[in-house]
Design a protein around this motif. Structure first.
Motif, PDB file in Angstrom:
ATOM      1  N   PRO A 194      -3.008 -13.334   0.568  1.00  0.00           N
ATOM      2  CA  PRO A 194      -1.896 -12.985   1.445  1.00  0.00           C
ATOM      3  C   PRO A 194      -1.620 -11.219   1.727  1.00  0.00           C
ATOM      4  CG  PRO A 194      -1.211 -14.710  -0.141  1.00  0.00           C
ATOM      5  CD  PRO A 194      -2.630 -14.383  -0.512  1.00  0.00           C
ATOM      6  N   PRO A 195      -1.825 -10.729   0.669  1.00  0.00           N
ATOM      7  CA  PRO A 195      -1.680  -8.951   1.036  1.00  0.00           C
ATOM      8  C   PRO A 195      -2.765  -8.656   1.987  1.00  0.00           C
ATOM      9  CG  PRO A 195      -1.414  -9.588  -1.650  1.00  0.00           C
ATOM     10  CD  PRO A 195      -1.714 -10.757  -0.795  1.00  0.00           C
ATOM     11  N   LEU A 196      -4.106  -9.310   1.694  1.00  0.00           N
ATOM     12  CA  LEU A 196      -5.162  -9.052   2.417  1.00  0.00           C
ATOM     13  C   LEU A 196      -4.756  -9.390   4.058  1.00  0.00           C
ATOM     14  CD1 LEU A 196      -7.891  -7.836   2.188  1.00  0.00           C
ATOM     15  CD2 LEU A 196      -8.799 -10.456   2.168  1.00  0.00           C
ATOM     16  N   GLY A 197      -4.412 -10.687   4.165  1.00  0.00           N
ATOM     17  CA  GLY A 197      -4.106 -11.339   5.492  1.00  0.00           C
ATOM     18  C   GLY A 197      -2.835 -10.461   6.183  1.00  0.00           C
ATOM     19  N   ALA A 198      -2.050 -10.059   5.310  1.00  0.00           N
ATOM     20  CA  ALA A 198      -0.868  -9.357   5.802  1.00  0.00           C
ATOM     21  C   ALA A 198      -1.409  -8.129   6.497  1.00  0.00           C
ATOM     22  CB  ALA A 198       0.158  -8.805   4.924  1.00  0.00           C
ATOM     23  N   VAL A 199      -2.210  -7.303   5.733  1.00  0.00           N
ATOM     24  CA  VAL A 199      -2.788  -6.000   6.313  1.00  0.00           C
ATOM     25  C   VAL A 199      -3.397  -6.294   7.493  1.00  0.00           C
ATOM     26  CG1 VAL A 199      -4.039  -4.056   5.946  1.00  0.00           C
ATOM     27  CG2 VAL A 199      -2.691  -5.118   4.159  1.00  0.00           C
ATOM     28  N   ALA A 200      -4.162  -7.650   7.639  1.00  0.00           N
ATOM     29  CA  ALA A 200      -5.067  -7.677   8.579  1.00  0.00           C
ATOM     30  C   ALA A 200      -4.559  -8.114   9.792  1.00  0.00           C
ATOM     31  CB  ALA A 200      -5.966  -9.024   8.238  1.00  0.00           C
ATOM     32  N   ILE A 201      -3.081  -8.872   9.615  1.00  0.00           N
ATOM     33  CA  ILE A 201      -2.363  -9.428  10.871  1.00  0.00           C
ATOM     34  C   ILE A 201      -1.730  -8.195  11.417  1.00  0.00           C
ATOM     35  CG2 ILE A 201      -0.300 -10.711  11.427  1.00  0.00           C
ATOM     36  CD1 ILE A 201      -2.431 -12.633  11.000  1.00  0.00           C
ATOM     37  N   TYR A 202      -1.213  -7.329  10.398  1.00  0.00           N
ATOM     38  CA  TYR A 202      -0.597  -5.949  10.917  1.00  0.00           C
ATOM     39  C   TYR A 202      -1.605  -5.410  11.981  1.00  0.00           C
ATOM     40  CZ  TYR A 202       2.445  -1.810  11.045  1.00  0.00           C
ATOM     41  OH  TYR A 202       3.017  -0.864  11.739  1.00  0.00           O
ATOM     42  N   LEU A 203      -2.745  -4.984  11.355  1.00  0.00           N
ATOM     43  CA  LEU A 203      -3.652  -4.358  12.178  1.00  0.00           C
ATOM     44  C   LEU A 203      -3.774  -4.911  13.424  1.00  0.00           C
ATOM     45  CD1 LEU A 203      -6.175  -3.035   9.465  1.00  0.00           C
ATOM     46  CD2 LEU A 203      -4.015  -1.756  10.525  1.00  0.00           C
ATOM     47  N   LEU A 204      -4.189  -6.185  13.499  1.00  0.00           N
ATOM     48  CA  LEU A 204      -4.238  -7.034  14.800  1.00  0.00           C
ATOM     49  C   LEU A 204      -3.268  -6.774  15.555  1.00  0.00           C
ATOM     50  CD1 LEU A 204      -6.847  -8.786  15.215  1.00  0.00           C
ATOM     51  CD2 LEU A 204      -5.555 -10.758  14.499  1.00  0.00           C
ATOM     52  N   GLN A 205      -1.870  -7.246  14.850  1.00  0.00           N
ATOM     53  CA  GLN A 205      -0.700  -7.080  15.818  1.00  0.00           C
ATOM     54  C   GLN A 205      -0.689  -5.795  16.616  1.00  0.00           C
ATOM     55  OE1 GLN A 205       2.624  -7.999  13.677  1.00  0.00           O
ATOM     56  NE2 GLN A 205       2.806  -9.941  14.637  1.00  0.00           N
ATOM     57  N   ASN A 206      -1.039  -4.938  15.879  1.00  0.00           N
ATOM     58  CA  ASN A 206      -0.837  -3.489  16.375  1.00  0.00           C
ATOM     59  C   ASN A 206      -1.873  -2.932  17.456  1.00  0.00           C
ATOM     60  OD1 ASN A 206       1.532  -2.709  15.192  1.00  0.00           O
ATOM     61  ND2 ASN A 206       0.603  -0.687  14.475  1.00  0.00           N
ATOM     62  N   LEU A 207      -2.959  -3.705  17.376  1.00  0.00           N
ATOM     63  CA  LEU A 207      -3.909  -3.743  18.362  1.00  0.00           C
ATOM     64  C   LEU A 207      -3.450  -4.388  19.613  1.00  0.00           C
ATOM     65  CD1 LEU A 207      -6.708  -2.445  17.879  1.00  0.00           C
ATOM     66  CD2 LEU A 207      -7.572  -4.755  17.712  1.00  0.00           C
ATOM     67  N   VAL A 234       2.308  13.688   5.359  1.00  0.00           N
ATOM     68  CA  VAL A 234       2.021  12.575   6.514  1.00  0.00           C
ATOM     69  C   VAL A 234       3.410  12.802   7.314  1.00  0.00           C
ATOM     70  CG1 VAL A 234       0.296  11.098   5.376  1.00  0.00           C
ATOM     71  CG2 VAL A 234       2.780  10.775   5.114  1.00  0.00           C
ATOM     72  N   SER A 235       3.189  12.399   8.493  1.00  0.00           N
ATOM     73  CA  SER A 235       4.221  12.243   9.486  1.00  0.00           C
ATOM     74  C   SER A 235       5.237  10.915   8.742  1.00  0.00           C
ATOM     75  CB  SER A 235       3.953  12.004  10.735  1.00  0.00           C
ATOM     76  OG  SER A 235       3.511  10.449  10.837  1.00  0.00           O
ATOM     77  N   SER A 236       6.713  11.083   9.490  1.00  0.00           N
ATOM     78  CA  SER A 236       7.635  10.115   8.991  1.00  0.00           C
ATOM     79  C   SER A 236       7.164   8.623   9.699  1.00  0.00           C
ATOM     80  CB  SER A 236       9.022  10.584   9.653  1.00  0.00           C
ATOM     81  OG  SER A 236       9.094  10.182  10.979  1.00  0.00           O
ATOM     82  N   LEU A 237       6.326   8.778  10.828  1.00  0.00           N
ATOM     83  CA  LEU A 237       5.911   7.556  11.478  1.00  0.00           C
ATOM     84  C   LEU A 237       5.152   6.775  10.508  1.00  0.00           C
ATOM     85  CD1 LEU A 237       5.870   5.812  14.239  1.00  0.00           C
ATOM     86  CD2 LEU A 237       3.848   6.977  14.698  1.00  0.00           C
ATOM     87  N   ALA A 238       4.239   7.579  10.029  1.00  0.00           N
ATOM     88  CA  ALA A 238       3.056   6.949   9.008  1.00  0.00           C
ATOM     89  C   ALA A 238       3.916   6.242   7.772  1.00  0.00           C
ATOM     90  CB  ALA A 238       2.219   7.793   8.323  1.00  0.00           C
ATOM     91  N   LEU A 239       5.174   6.782   7.346  1.00  0.00           N
ATOM     92  CA  LEU A 239       6.036   6.198   6.164  1.00  0.00           C
ATOM     93  C   LEU A 239       6.550   5.101   6.666  1.00  0.00           C
ATOM     94  CD1 LEU A 239       7.489   9.412   4.881  1.00  0.00           C
ATOM     95  CD2 LEU A 239       5.688   8.358   3.923  1.00  0.00           C
ATOM     96  N   LEU A 240       7.105   4.984   8.259  1.00  0.00           N
ATOM     97  CA  LEU A 240       7.542   3.901   8.544  1.00  0.00           C
ATOM     98  C   LEU A 240       6.753   2.694   8.660  1.00  0.00           C
ATOM     99  CD1 LEU A 240      10.172   2.536   9.920  1.00  0.00           C
ATOM    100  CD2 LEU A 240       9.103   3.210  12.156  1.00  0.00           C
ATOM    101  N   VAL A 241       5.351   3.152   9.253  1.00  0.00           N
ATOM    102  CA  VAL A 241       4.292   1.986   9.314  1.00  0.00           C
ATOM    103  C   VAL A 241       3.979   1.336   7.946  1.00  0.00           C
ATOM    104  CG1 VAL A 241       1.750   1.574   9.629  1.00  0.00           C
ATOM    105  CG2 VAL A 241       3.372   2.815  11.453  1.00  0.00           C
ATOM    106  N   GLY A 242       3.972   2.468   6.829  1.00  0.00           N
ATOM    107  CA  GLY A 242       3.695   2.171   5.475  1.00  0.00           C
ATOM    108  C   GLY A 242       4.782   0.979   4.800  1.00  0.00           C
ATOM    109  N   SER A 243       5.834   1.214   5.370  1.00  0.00           N
ATOM    110  CA  SER A 243       7.012   0.248   4.593  1.00  0.00           C
ATOM    111  C   SER A 243       7.009  -0.894   5.555  1.00  0.00           C
ATOM    112  CB  SER A 243       8.589   0.974   4.820  1.00  0.00           C
ATOM    113  OG  SER A 243       8.791   1.395   6.028  1.00  0.00           O
ATOM    114  N   GLN A 244       6.794  -0.851   6.694  1.00  0.00           N
ATOM    115  CA  GLN A 244       6.357  -2.151   7.386  1.00  0.00           C
ATOM    116  C   GLN A 244       5.355  -2.950   6.760  1.00  0.00           C
ATOM    117  OE1 GLN A 244       6.392  -0.974  11.478  1.00  0.00           O
ATOM    118  NE2 GLN A 244       8.609  -1.079  11.865  1.00  0.00           N
TER     119      GLN A 244
END
Lengths: 352, 296
Positions: free
Chosen positions: A288-301, A54-64
């Motif tokens: 909370p992990p579920l919510g974190a992923v949901a909020i991250y996706l929502l925020q990116n949107l 994967v690209s380094s951007l995907a890794l950055l997104v993952g760590s975020q």
């Protein structure tokens, strides 16, 4: 002991029926060993993910995303499980970030010139935990909203203090860390921290320690009368939550390579933690992990479409969640009273 | 001695502003048990309104109160009937979270509308005058006088008028007030309207004395909590006393602790707050609502 969420052991779940009864077994499975097994499987898959080229951007997104999950789980330990709603949890993030920055840049007041990242990372966690001990001793004696406000005050006051203590912290100008680009290392480090924290929360939820925390949340005086040392338990939970928040803060400072008081001691970061926990389900392990992923996706949107409006939308979203979905995703889909707000609502209802 | 009396006067003048600033917060908390974490943001909006009226229409900040008060009354009224009345009887946590969300949303809305550049309202009378060897900044003196006036008016309104009596009834015992025919939702909405209007008015009066920016709110919210803990809930003399104590403390810290200036205002009031809450959880003058109220 192998199935059923620990909250069910009391056997008095006479509140609202689940809205999706067919999902209830899934929900109770997740709280037991199956949940942990699935979690470890997910961690394994995530660990293999970089090998797919994967690209380094995907890794950055993952760590975020891992950072957000870790923060939300930490906040949930004190805010959801123990019932002490911490509006200033970002202060531990900030303390961790500043300790990391001060140590690795070798700011003037230190005897040892510069620390390496690996020595500084546990040190930032330890400093945050120590800070939690000092600040928790007075503030954890406060109840309900007073605690929340005292912690909000801690956050705002620390921002001022850090800005004023210019010789140590660089004041309002902030500190620059040595830039080290290591996306793959960041990814694995945060994956490990996240895996550790969420597994720890899972274990705490099942342990006597966690049950005592829940007892404190439900009825602090009652818990004390049953022989639970409430002060010790609260401080311990607070320090654990602060330790890992501090570690994440240190990591964030390292990855971001620049920190200033307005960047780390911000209310927005606390709001994020609160929202992620609320959206997933306050006081549950997997919410909370579920919510974190949901909020991250929502925020990116939101971020890509309405850059300027995204924080405004974040605030409004918090209002909407509280109004229409206070039990969170897990509480809405599964057992309503498995989340702490669901229980509170079932008990107190509309009449006070 | 000269420095002491100057610090005392500066502290009292600042305290007068704090007293008028805290009124809305304290009354909302006292009457409906809602801790309004968006308090500072309404103050910020009031300051921006005054800036806008001054900048584009040349209206003096104190004269603009005539426009800001009714406008913000409406805002508070609508906010209460659409949002807060839905959750006012739910657990404390929910009102805290909702007002927290509102505060974040308002601050960022202000950032979008006004950008984060600091704004100033440069009135012609921004100087100061000397009296008995002590310097009185003119604007702050006017604020102090206006604060006393407004507090007197609010006190009379709450004590004498029929509406004021129903507000006090709703604060004392909601059920009993309902039984004798007080429309609680309407009374709450009017209370919120008055309080938000007062808060915005405080912000408008503040506008000539300091820079206005979108994130100026939270320190004021925090100071409002401190003053309320000092002076008691919904009590007008208490708000005055608490405001004066905090103002004098802050100025004394700034004057006598070297090298700090006024930068540690929030830290000062925060330490004061935690001390009060830990030593006397019911507040210095008593009367802070017990938190377990949601359980009975």
């Amino acid at each position: 002991m192998t199935n059923g969420p620990p909250a069910d052991k009391n056997g008095n779940e006479t509140g609202k029926k689940a809205r999706f009864p067919s999902l209830a077994p899934v929900h109770s499975l997740l709280a037991g060993w199956t949940g942990l097994a699935l979690w470890l499987l997910l961690l394994l898959l995530l660990a293999l993910y970089p090998y797919t080229g994967v690209s380094s951007l995907a890794l950055l997104v993952g760590s975020q995303i891992f950072v957000l999950v870790t923060l939300a789980s930490n906040w949930n330990l004190i805010g959801g499980m123990t019932g002490y709603v911490d509006f200033g949890h970002a202060v531990f993030f900030g303390v961790g970030a500043y300790i990391m920055a001060i140590l690795v840049t070798g700011a003037p007041l230190l005897i040892s010139p510069q620390w390496g990242f690996w020595q500084a990372l546990p040190a930032s966690g330890a400093a945050a935990a120590l800070f939690a001990l000092l600040i928790g001793l007075p503030t954890l004696r406060l109840k309900g909203p007073y605690f929340s406000i005292a912690m909000l005050g801690t956050l705002v006051a620390m921002r001022e203090i850090v800005r004023v203590s210019r010789p140590i912290t660089g004041g309002g100008i902030g500190l620059n860390l040595p830039p080290v680009l290591n996306r793959i290392g960041d990814y694995y480090l945060m994956l490990a921290i996240m895996g550790l924290v969420v597994s720890l929360i899972w274990w705490i939820q099942r342990s006597e320690f966690g049950q005592s925390l829940i007892a404190i949340r439900e009825d602090e005086v009652g818990a004390e009368m049953r022989g639970i040392n409430t002060t010790l338990h609260k401080i311990a939970a607070f320090m654990i939550a602060a330790f890992f928040t501090g570690v994440v803060g240190g990591f964030w400072a390292w990855q971001n390579t620049f920190i200033d008081p307005d960047g780390v001691f911000v209310e927005t970061r606390t709001v994020e933690m609160v929202m992620m926990s609320m959206l997933g389900g306050l006081g549950t392990v997997w919410g909370p992990p579920l919510g974190a992923v949901a909020i991250y996706l929502l925020q990116n949107l939101l971020w890509s479409n309405l850059f300027e409006w995204h924080l405004l939308a974040l605030g409004l979203l918090l209002v909407l969640i509280v109004l229409f979905m206070p039990e969170g995703i897990l509480g809405t889909l599964g057992d309503r009273s498995s989340t702490s707000l669901g229980r509170l609502l079932a008990r107190f209802g509309r009449n006070r | 001695m000269d420095q002491l009396s100057q610090a005392l006067v500066s502290g009292l003048l600042l305290g007068g502003f704090y007293a008028i600033m805290v009124l809305g917060f304290s009354v909302i908390w006292g009457v409906m048990g809602v801790i309004n974490l968006a308090h500072g943001e309404f103050l910020m909006i009031g300051a921006y309104l005054a800036w806008g009226l001054f900048r584009f229409f040349g209206i003096d900040p104190f004269a603009s109160l005539a426009l800001i008060l009714p406008l913000m009354f409406l805002v508070g009224y609508l906010l209460q009937i659409t949002l807060i009345n839905r959750i006012v009887e739910r657990p404390h946590l929910m009102t805290l979270l909702v007002t927290f969300g509102v505060s974040i949303a308002l601050a960022n809305l202000a950032k979008i509308v006004f950008t984060s550049d600091p704004r100033n309202v440069a009135v012609a009378y921004s100087g100061s005058f000397q009296f008995a060897g002590v310097t009185f900044p003119i604007v702050k003196t006017i604020i102090f006088a206006a604060a006393l006036l407004i507090m007197g008016g609010l006190h009379l309104f709450l004590q004498r008028s029929r509406l004021g009596k129903s507000i006090r009834a709703a604060a004392q015992n909601k059920t009993a007030a309902r039984i004798v025919g007080v429309d609680i939702n309407r009374v709450y909405a009017i209370t919120a309207g008055i309080c938000i209007a007062l808060t915005a008015a405080a912000g408008a009066m503040l506008s000539p004395t300091q820079a206005i920016f979108p994130f100026m709110g939270p320190p004021f919210t925090l100071k409002a909590v401190t003053i309320t803990a000092l002076g008691g809930l919904g009590r007008i003399p208490g708000a005055l006393m608490g405001g004066l104590v905090l103002g004098v403390t802050e100025i004394f810290v700034a004057t006598y602790v070297a090298g700090i200036g006024t930068n540690l205002g929030v830290a000062t009031s925060f330490i004061l707050l935690v001390l009060i809450l830990v030593v006397r959880p019911q507040g210095l003058m008593g009367g802070l609502r017990p938190v377990d109220a949601e359980a009975d």
